[in-house]
Enzyme design. Structure first.
Site, PDB file in Angstrom:
ATOM      1  N   CYS A 148       0.492   4.045   3.760  1.00 29.47           N
ATOM      2  CA  CYS A 148       1.405   5.133   3.429  1.00 29.47           C
ATOM      3  C   CYS A 148       1.159   5.607   1.991  1.00 29.47           C
ATOM      4  O   CYS A 148       0.222   6.353   1.739  1.00 29.47           O
ATOM      5  CB  CYS A 148       2.853   4.708   3.675  1.00 29.47           C
ATOM      6  SG  CYS A 148       4.011   6.101   3.830  1.00 29.47           S
ATOM      7  N   HIS A 243       2.968   3.233   9.335  1.00 26.80           N
ATOM      8  CA  HIS A 243       3.293   1.855   8.962  1.00 26.80           C
ATOM      9  C   HIS A 243       2.836   0.886  10.052  1.00 26.80           C
ATOM     10  O   HIS A 243       3.499   0.759  11.084  1.00 26.80           O
ATOM     11  CB  HIS A 243       4.799   1.707   8.751  1.00 26.80           C
ATOM     12  CG  HIS A 243       5.295   2.280   7.468  1.00 26.80           C
ATOM     13  ND1 HIS A 243       5.925   1.519   6.505  1.00 26.80           N
ATOM     14  CD2 HIS A 243       5.246   3.545   6.970  1.00 26.80           C
ATOM     15  CE1 HIS A 243       6.245   2.287   5.471  1.00 26.80           C
ATOM     16  NE2 HIS A 243       5.839   3.525   5.736  1.00 26.80           N
ATOM     17  N   GLU A 245       3.160  -2.214  10.071  1.00 32.71           N
ATOM     18  CA  GLU A 245       4.123  -3.312  10.167  1.00 32.71           C
ATOM     19  C   GLU A 245       5.427  -2.905  10.834  1.00 32.71           C
ATOM     20  O   GLU A 245       6.293  -3.751  11.075  1.00 32.71           O
ATOM     21  CB  GLU A 245       4.415  -3.867   8.768  1.00 32.71           C
ATOM     22  CG  GLU A 245       5.332  -3.015   7.909  1.00 32.71           C
ATOM     23  CD  GLU A 245       4.699  -1.736   7.364  1.00 32.71           C
ATOM     24  OE1 GLU A 245       5.420  -0.999   6.674  1.00 32.71           O
ATOM     25  OE2 GLU A 245       3.505  -1.480   7.625  1.00 32.71           O
TER      26      GLU A 245
END
EC number: 4.1.3.27
Length: 273
Positions: A148, A243, A245
């Site tokens: 990001c 993202h 994660e």
């Protein structure tokens, strides 16, 4: 090809109000990666816990080379940073976490990390502490994964322009991401194409001014927004806008494992221990 002359000056602007507020709210007990004192013990416990959790569960260590040298994680004051750390622990990686204003680029260089991960964070690349300079100074010689904000730092470091997304802010939105299958050694090896990714951002690397001589676009959304890029010469510099994660992202763990493989490939190519 990008040259040193193309890199942006190492100028850090004062933090924006949003970034300053994010820093104020973050508890100091999360300072990891210091060289002595209680925080170092906390760091070691976090690393051990991340690794042990996999030994007791899935066999995510399979095929991953163990190495005592750490991957340095630059935390841009983002709550998602430790989810990324958990993923790295699950694949057996040794890592150390430093906030973006708690360590210098020279100090990172002395650590001689296997790789560097630049986390998400609020604001622009100018608000990211040492992140932009880290890409500039260490990226050419160290595998680097930008997430990001990290991708935006890669874009700016090599001549790109970070702008407001023409489609506005997205927060927790799942989008289909397509990637270039013809490229070898990317973060997307073995992933379905397209795959779903979780997005939390209002800024993007501008497509019209994208520095194609230095970087190549490796993934994008249906509406054409740049979702990933890597350096043409230094192929170990890669980043994603979404993202990995996030629970919304279906293949995040595999992307992190692919980053470890990129590190291993770089070490083999350069005869590093």
């Amino acid at each position: 090809m990008a040259t040193a002359a193309r890199l942006l000056p190492k100028i850090q602007s004062p933090a924006s109000p949003a970034v300053a507020e994010a820093r104020r709210r973050r508890p100091s007990s999360l300072r990891l990666g210091v060289t002595s004192g209680p925080a170092r013990t906390l760091k070691q416990k976090l690393v051990a816990k991340s690794a042990v959790s996999v030994v007791e569960g899935e066999n995510a260590f399979d095929g991953v080379k163990q190495d005592t040298r750490p991957i340095i994680v630059i935390d841009n004051y983002d709550s998602f940073t430790y989810n990324l750390c958990q993923y790295m622990g699950e694949v057996g990686a040794n890592f150390e976490v430093y906030r973006n204003d708690d360590i210098t680029v020279e100090e990172i260089k002395k650590i001689s990390p296997r790789g560097i991960l630049i986390s998400p964070g609020p604001g622009t690349p100018q608000d990211s502490g040492i992140s932009l300079q880290t890409v500039q100074d260490l990226g050419p010689s160290t595998p680097l994964f930008g997430v990001c904000m990290g991708l935006q730092c890669i874009g700016e470091a090599f001549g790109g322009k970070v702008v407001r997304s023409p489609y506005g802010v997205v927060h927790g939105k799942g989008s289909l991401v397509h990637y270039e299958e013809k490229l070898d050694g990317t973060l997307f090896s073995g992933l379905p194409n397209p795959f779903q990714a979780g997005r939390y951002h209002s800024l993007v690397i501008e497509k019209d001014s994208f520095p194609h001589d230095a970087l190549e676009i490796t993934a994008w959304t249906d509406d054409g927004l740049i979702m990933a890029a890597r350096h043409r010469k230094y192929k170990h510099i890669q980043g994603v806008q979404f993202h990995p994660e996030s629970i919304i992202t279906t293949e995040g763990r595999l992307m992190v494992k692919n980053f470890i493989k990129i590190i291993e490939g770089y070490e083999a190519l350069n005869c590093l221990p």
